[in-house]
Design a protein around this motif. Structure first.
Motif, mmCIF file in Angstrom:
data_model
loop_
_atom_site.group_PDB
_atom_site.id
_atom_site.type_symbol
_atom_site.label_atom_id
_atom_site.label_comp_id
_atom_site.label_asym_id
_atom_site.label_seq_id
_atom_site.Cartn_x
_atom_site.Cartn_y
_atom_site.Cartn_z
ATOM 1 N N GLU A 374 12.392 30.008 24.471
ATOM 2 C CA GLU A 374 11.650 30.041 23.211
ATOM 3 C C GLU A 374 12.229 29.012 22.259
ATOM 4 O OE1 GLU A 374 9.849 33.606 20.617
ATOM 5 O OE2 GLU A 374 12.039 33.611 20.708
ATOM 6 N N LYS A 375 11.369 28.342 21.520
ATOM 7 C CA LYS A 375 11.827 27.369 20.527
ATOM 8 C C LYS A 375 11.961 28.035 19.162
ATOM 9 C CE LYS A 375 10.378 22.824 22.208
ATOM 10 N NZ LYS A 375 9.427 21.705 22.012
ATOM 11 N N ASP A 376 13.014 27.635 18.434
ATOM 12 C CA ASP A 376 13.165 28.132 17.072
ATOM 13 C C ASP A 376 12.401 27.224 16.107
ATOM 14 O OD1 ASP A 376 14.701 25.852 16.594
ATOM 15 O OD2 ASP A 376 16.618 26.905 16.739
ATOM 16 N N LYS A 377 12.483 27.529 14.832
ATOM 17 C CA LYS A 377 11.699 26.767 13.845
ATOM 18 C C LYS A 377 12.190 25.337 13.673
ATOM 19 C CE LYS A 377 14.359 28.596 9.905
ATOM 20 N NZ LYS A 377 14.252 29.344 8.618
ATOM 21 N N TYR A 378 13.362 25.020 14.234
ATOM 22 C CA TYR A 378 13.902 23.660 14.157
ATOM 23 C C TYR A 378 13.607 22.855 15.425
ATOM 24 C CZ TYR A 378 16.435 25.980 10.412
ATOM 25 O OH TYR A 378 16.751 26.720 9.286
ATOM 26 N N ASP A 382 15.806 27.938 23.236
ATOM 27 C CA ASP A 382 16.834 28.951 23.487
ATOM 28 C C ASP A 382 16.470 29.683 24.768
ATOM 29 O OD1 ASP A 382 19.063 30.616 23.042
ATOM 30 O OD2 ASP A 382 17.792 32.140 22.129
#
Length: 432
Positions: A374-378, A382
């Motif tokens: 999953e990608k974070d907001k930046y 992950d």
């Protein structure tokens, strides 16, 4: 056998992330999904889920990149670049090298090998060995030099022969270092393939079908997969320029003809039953695999080579987009070849990325075999496994009797796309 793969500061992976094939203490499917060694309990497979652009393919590309650098860096010219792309969405990361490391077993000895590299050179490199519990270095490379330990005598006096854009391990291999050669062979059996560009692997399939030892298992798999044909045979004949596309530029046609003149070409032919008006078998009909069979059949056929090659010899097979063009039952059949005592006697391991959520219900996967990206907001990816995932505010991990597929689709574990209200989007578009 692979224990762990770690990547950091590469493509969408900003921080170090680790995919582990070390089994945890959970008790699901121990008889079929676990490899037991003297010191370790390892997983036979791992499945990776995530939204489009989450980083699944980047994780597999990281494995492929590490393998390619190990197997090919010695052949690089001294000025040749290494095609390394760090995480570019952060000013600190874009100036730092990328990190790659594997932990693996060879003859019950655990090795930890890795390096840091940018587009022009290797900044560090290390190899550690663990015969029992204690881990000991064999060599450590930093910017200012390479330190070779007494226990790695095969690497002595080769430090100065190592270019900045070549790995020390590959140099030692070129000078017939015994341990280096064994490790290089392990990387050679660490195979990464694409489920989208599967046409490249037909040669492996042809070789295995031409081998009386491996052909029966492959033919049995085709029959059990119900691909529609009774058998497959290889048609060998000398290269004929007439087989090249008519619209191919003449210069290219001449170049190919020169290279392939006198070479043996191989086609895959499928054999189907032919019936009369009363549905009685009256003969057979032969189809050309490439032009007369479906895209899904071609994919199963092409990928069967790498699959059975790894199953036959042992090793690690990594596949991106395994489920593309395949019926869910075919994807399930392929994955169950690895999570099996009968078919996987050489302890081969399978790592694959997929969107096929049916496997979460019917694949008989342990929680430590299921990974999400999953990608974070930046914009950073992950990686985490279901066994280590804990819901917000929860103390305990996800229970084994949960409906993993239903929970995942509902967003309980993350790693799914956020889809807005499509009806509003369509309505706004129609009103323009």
């Amino acid at each position: 056998m692979l224990l762990e793969f770690t990547v950091g500061n590469f493509l969408s992976f900003r921080d170090k992330n680790t995919l582990s094939l070390s089994a945890t203490a959970i008790k699901e499917y121990v008889d079929t999904n676990i490899i037991s060694t003297q010191r370790y309990q390892l997983l036979k497979s791992s499945v990776i889920y995530g939204a489009n652009s989450s980083g699944k393919s980047n994780l597999i590309k990281a494995m492929s990149t590490m393998r390619k650098l190990v197997l090919q860096s010695f052949k690089q010219a001294s000025t040749e670049e290494l095609n390394i792309t760090p995480f570019l969405l952060n000013t600190e990361n874009e100036e730092n090298p990328s990190f790659f490391e594997v932990l693996f077993l060879l003859d019950e000895v655990r090795y930890r090998y890795g390096f840091e590299v940018d587009n022009t050179s290797f900044k560090s490199e290390w190899l550690f060995e663990s015969k029992k519990q204690l881990e000991k270095p064999l060599f450590v490379r930093e910017n200012d030099g390479i330190e070779v330990m007494k226990t790695f005598s095969e690497g002595k006096d080769l430090e100065e022969k190592t270019r900045d854009n070549a790995l020390f391990l590959t140099v030692v291999d070129q000078f017939n270092g015994k341990k280096a050669k064994a490790i290089m062979n392990w990387f050679n059996n660490f195979v990464t393939v694409s489920g989208l560009s599967h046409e490249h692997y037909t040669g492996i399939t042809f070789n295995l079908l031409d081998n009386e030892e491996t052909k029966p298992a492959m033919q049995s798999f085709y029959n059990n997969a119900d691909l529609g044909f009774d058998t497959v045979k290889l048609n060998k004949k000398e290269f004929d320029v007439a087989r090249l596309p008519k619209d191919m530029p003449e210069s290219i046609m001449q170049e190919i003809s020169t290279k392939l003149q006198g070479q043996t070409m191989v086609d895959a032919i499928t054999v189907h039953k032919k019936y009369d008006s009363k549905n009685k078998v009256v003969g057979t009909v032969e189809f050309d695999m490439d032009s007369q069979e479906s895209a899904g059949t071609n994919k199963v056929f092409n990928l069967s080579g790498p699959i059975f090659d790894v199953l036959h010899d042992g090793g690690v097979l990594v596949v991106d987009e395994l489920d593309a063009s395949l019926h869910p039952l075919l994807t399930l059949a392929i994955t169950k070849l690895f999570n099996s005592q009968e078919h996987n006697q050489k302890n081969a391991q399978l790592i694959f990325a997929t969107h096929d959520t049916n496997l979460l219900t019917y694949g008989n996967y342990r929680r430590d075999q299921i990974y999400f990206v999953e990608k974070d907001k930046y914009g950073a990816s992950d990686l985490y496994s279901l066994v280590e995932y804990k819901e917000e505010g929860a103390v305990k991990a996800i229970r084994k009797d949960r409906s993993f597929e239903k929970d995942y689709i509902q967003g309980r574990y993350g790693a799914i796309p956020f889809i807005g209200n499509l009806s509003n989007i369509i309505k706004e578009w129609q009103e323009k």
